[in-house]
Design an enzyme around this catalytic site. Structure first.
Site, PDB file in Angstrom:
ATOM      1  N   ASN A 119      -2.260   0.035  12.535  1.00  0.00           N
ATOM      2  CA  ASN A 119      -2.921   1.184  11.909  1.00  0.00           C
ATOM      3  C   ASN A 119      -4.104   0.836  11.011  1.00  0.00           C
ATOM      4  O   ASN A 119      -4.916   1.700  10.703  1.00  0.00           O
ATOM      5  CB  ASN A 119      -1.898   2.045  11.151  1.00  0.00           C
ATOM      6  CG  ASN A 119      -1.271   1.325   9.990  1.00  0.00           C
ATOM      7  OD1 ASN A 119      -1.152   0.106   9.990  1.00  0.00           O
ATOM      8  ND2 ASN A 119      -0.866   2.068   8.979  1.00  0.00           N
ATOM      9  N   GLU A 174       5.798  -5.515   3.938  1.00  0.00           N
ATOM     10  CA  GLU A 174       5.379  -4.147   3.622  1.00  0.00           C
ATOM     11  C   GLU A 174       5.818  -3.283   4.786  1.00  0.00           C
ATOM     12  O   GLU A 174       5.359  -3.469   5.912  1.00  0.00           O
ATOM     13  CB  GLU A 174       3.856  -4.065   3.443  1.00  0.00           C
ATOM     14  CG  GLU A 174       3.376  -4.613   2.115  1.00  0.00           C
ATOM     15  CD  GLU A 174       4.024  -3.958   0.912  1.00  0.00           C
ATOM     16  OE1 GLU A 174       4.501  -2.804   1.019  1.00  0.00           O
ATOM     17  OE2 GLU A 174       4.076  -4.621  -0.145  1.00  0.00           O
ATOM     18  N   CYS A 204       1.315   4.080   6.155  1.00  0.00           N
ATOM     19  CA  CYS A 204       2.625   3.957   5.491  1.00  0.00           C
ATOM     20  C   CYS A 204       2.581   4.640   4.130  1.00  0.00           C
ATOM     21  O   CYS A 204       3.614   4.907   3.535  1.00  0.00           O
ATOM     22  CB  CYS A 204       3.068   2.507   5.381  1.00  0.00           C
ATOM     23  SG  CYS A 204       1.907   1.476   4.544  1.00  0.00           S
ATOM     24  N   GLU A 238       0.997  -7.390  -2.654  1.00  0.00           N
ATOM     25  CA  GLU A 238      -0.227  -7.805  -1.996  1.00  0.00           C
ATOM     26  C   GLU A 238      -1.414  -7.359  -2.842  1.00  0.00           C
ATOM     27  O   GLU A 238      -1.298  -6.446  -3.655  1.00  0.00           O
ATOM     28  CB  GLU A 238      -0.349  -7.125  -0.629  1.00  0.00           C
ATOM     29  CG  GLU A 238       0.799  -7.446   0.299  1.00  0.00           C
ATOM     30  CD  GLU A 238       0.430  -7.153   1.743  1.00  0.00           C
ATOM     31  OE1 GLU A 238      -0.131  -8.051   2.388  1.00  0.00           O
ATOM     32  OE2 GLU A 238       0.712  -6.052   2.216  1.00  0.00           O
TER      33      GLU A 238
HETATM   34  C1  UN1 Z   1      -4.092   3.027   2.209  1.00  0.00           C
HETATM   35  O1  UN1 Z   1      -3.372   4.015   2.101  1.00  0.00           O
HETATM   36  O2  UN1 Z   1      -5.278   3.030   1.853  1.00  0.00           O
HETATM   37  O3  UN1 Z   1       0.051   0.256   6.684  1.00  0.00           O
HETATM   38  C2  UN1 Z   1      -3.601   1.740   2.710  1.00  0.00           C
HETATM   39  C3  UN1 Z   1      -0.321   1.014   5.798  1.00  0.00           C
HETATM   40  C4  UN1 Z   1      -0.534   0.418   4.432  1.00  0.00           C
HETATM   41  C5  UN1 Z   1      -1.936   0.496   3.986  1.00  0.00           C
HETATM   42  C6  UN1 Z   1      -2.290   1.817   3.410  1.00  0.00           C
HETATM   43  N1  UN1 Z   1      -0.080  -0.960   4.415  1.00  0.00           N
HETATM   44  O4  UN1 Z   1      -0.513   2.195   6.015  1.00  0.00           O
END
Ligand code: UN1
Length: 478
Positions: free
Chosen positions: A148, A246, A280, A458
């Site tokens: 993503n 994550e 996420c 992170e």
């Molecule tokens: C964001 O919301 O700007 O995989 C980053 C994901 C997260 C990154 C989101 N690790 O959606």
């Protein structure tokens, strides 16, 4: 065009390839990307191990210059890289341009961090002794990244790994190898010594498995789903490797009766549906005080109707397609589950046809839902959100925290008191006040609590917690 893997400073062809398909137009093949065999991953690990001692001893200036050069090239090629990203992943050009810019800034941030590797010097409790605490690189880091954020997540794992003197073997998601390949090409041409950064495209069961279980990999950083993350943790723990995970979210956005309604609608629309809900950090649970439930639903429904779901690279598109058939199937399945559970589908939730054949779906909004429904407990990872009505702020906070996840949360309110209380009491790693739950800065820690994350944060200077190891030296004053 075919693309090889970067192993030990050379482009090595594989025996078979991933076909990278445009989710906005399935007749459009973005490129073919060779898969690395188990043997080739072996070579990458040997190359990384060999390169490590010399790379770990380079001066901070050398690492800073290289990372800065990478950031500069990404910025200079922003338009082209954003087009590739939108084409292979399906987020809109504007979203992709933002992501590529973020990747560039991450390299520039960590270029400077290479000059600021933290340390401490303390007096000993015993006489005549100095104590010095330093941070050293770990060794070879295996990076496993999701589809993503095809360039930002590889960037936010690779840049700190290299800045602190580690070597990297990166396995990008098979759905989006194009952006990772472009990044590998930029790193290679920037002049990184052979073996310091390696790209190995391939299946989780072959390449991912090796990165997790091979003793030559000192640490693994992973972003992706909860089941895969848990599996990685178990296997890495067996051999004592350092792990950073994550994983998912089921992020709550609380809308209080005193909220500015335009802000509430804008924040909910962005958090729940932009980037096709495939973040996420997306807000999939919209927890709304009863007093404004009707008004909020009316406003959000109207805003959703104005969205243009179409080809990610077409002017005017505000929401691109879902990434692939299996994700689309999952999203549609959850729409059915919601209906069966008794939630009311206010709008959307169906597959859409556009000029080109792609994985288009109408953003879905459920109303009249309860927090114990599966659609409010399991991560869907698509353009699907639910309204959960609550009687007051206390119930809103309780519902927000009643989840196995804990990545991000948000509140829309004009009450300083309630915003402050929410900030203190919500059980998430990140919290937003009058802002969407998704869309984060690149220079501050990113991560969650409970089932969402594992290990150190992170990003920002907190990234040093994972990408370095601490040494405490005791030195007798001569
Ligand atoms: C964001 O919301 O700007 O995989 C980053 C994901 C997260 C990154 C989101 N690790 O959606």
């Amino acid at each position: 065009m075919t693309h090889a893997n970067l192993i030990g400073g050379e482009w090595i062809r594989g025996n078979d390839a991933v076909i990278d398909v445009n989710p906005s137009d399935t007749a459009d093949v973005v490129g073919e990307y060779d898969r690395a065999s188990a043997e080739q991953v072996d070579h990458a690990l040997d190359a990384a191990r060999q390169a490590f001692p010399a790379w770990a001893r380079t001066t901070p200036q050398v690492r800073a210059d290289l990372l800065d050069k990478v950031g500069t090239e990404i910025l200079a090629r922003r338009g082209e890289l954003a087009d590739l990203l939108a084409r292979e992943e399906g987020k809109t050009l504007a979203e992709a341009t933002g992501e590529v810019g973020r990747a560039a800034q991450i390299f520039k941030f960590f270029a400077a961090e290479a000059l600021r590797v933290p340390g401490e010097r303390l007096g000993s409790v015993r006489p005549g002794i100095d104590v010095e605490i330093t941070r050293e690189p770990i060794g070879v880091i295996g990076l496993i990244t999701p589809w993503n954020f095809p360039i930002a997540i590889p960037a936010w794992k690779t840049a700190p790994a290299l800045a602190y003197g580690n070597c990297v073997v990166l396995k990008p998601a098979e759905l989006v190898p194009g952006s990772a390949w472009a990044l590998a090409d930029i790193l290679h041409r920037a002049g990184l010594p052979a073996g310091v950064f390696n790209l190995v495209v391939g299946r989780g069961s072959v390449v991912g498995e090796k990165l997790v279980s091979d003793p030559r990999v000192d640490a693994v950083s992973f972003t992706g789903s909860v089941p895969t993350g848990r599996g990685i943790l178990e296997r890495a723990a067996r051999r004592g490797a350092k792990v950073q995970l994550e994983m998912g979210g089921k992020n709550p956005l609380v809308v209080l009766a005193d909220a500015d309604m335009d802000t509430a609608v804008r924040v909910a629309l962005d958090g729940a549906f932009f980037q096709t809900g495939q973040r996420c950090t997306a807000s999939s649970r919209l927890i709304v005080e009863q007093a404004v439930e009707e008004k909020f639903i009316a406003g959000l429904t109207e805003a959703i109707r104005k969205q243009v779901v179409d080809d990610a690279r077409k002017q005017g598109t505000t929401i691109g397609p879902v990434v692939d058939q299996s994700q689309l199937d999952q999203d549609l399945r959850y729409v059915d589950i919601g209906k069966q559970e008794g939630a009311k589908l206010a709008l959307g939730g169906e597959r859409l046809n556009r000029e080109k054949s792609g994985f288009y779906m109408a953003p879905a909004l459920f109303t009249g839902t309860r927090n114990d429904m599966r659609i409010n407990r399991e991560e869907i990872f698509g353009p699907v959100a639910s309204v959960i009505a609550v009687k007051d702020y206390d119930e809103a906070l309780a519902v927000a925290n009643d989840t196995s996840f804990g990545l991000c949360s948000g509140i829309v309110t004009t009450s300083l008191k309630k915003a402050a209380h929410f900030r203190r009491n919500v059980e998430t790693g990140m919290v937003m006040v009058n802002l969407p739950t998704a869309g984060v800065d690149y220079h501050v820690p990113f991560g969650g609590r409970k089932g969402s994350s594992y290990g150190p944060r992170e990003q920002g200077r907190y990234a040093a917690e994972f990408y370095t190891q601490v040494k405490t030296a005791y030195v007798m004053q001569s």
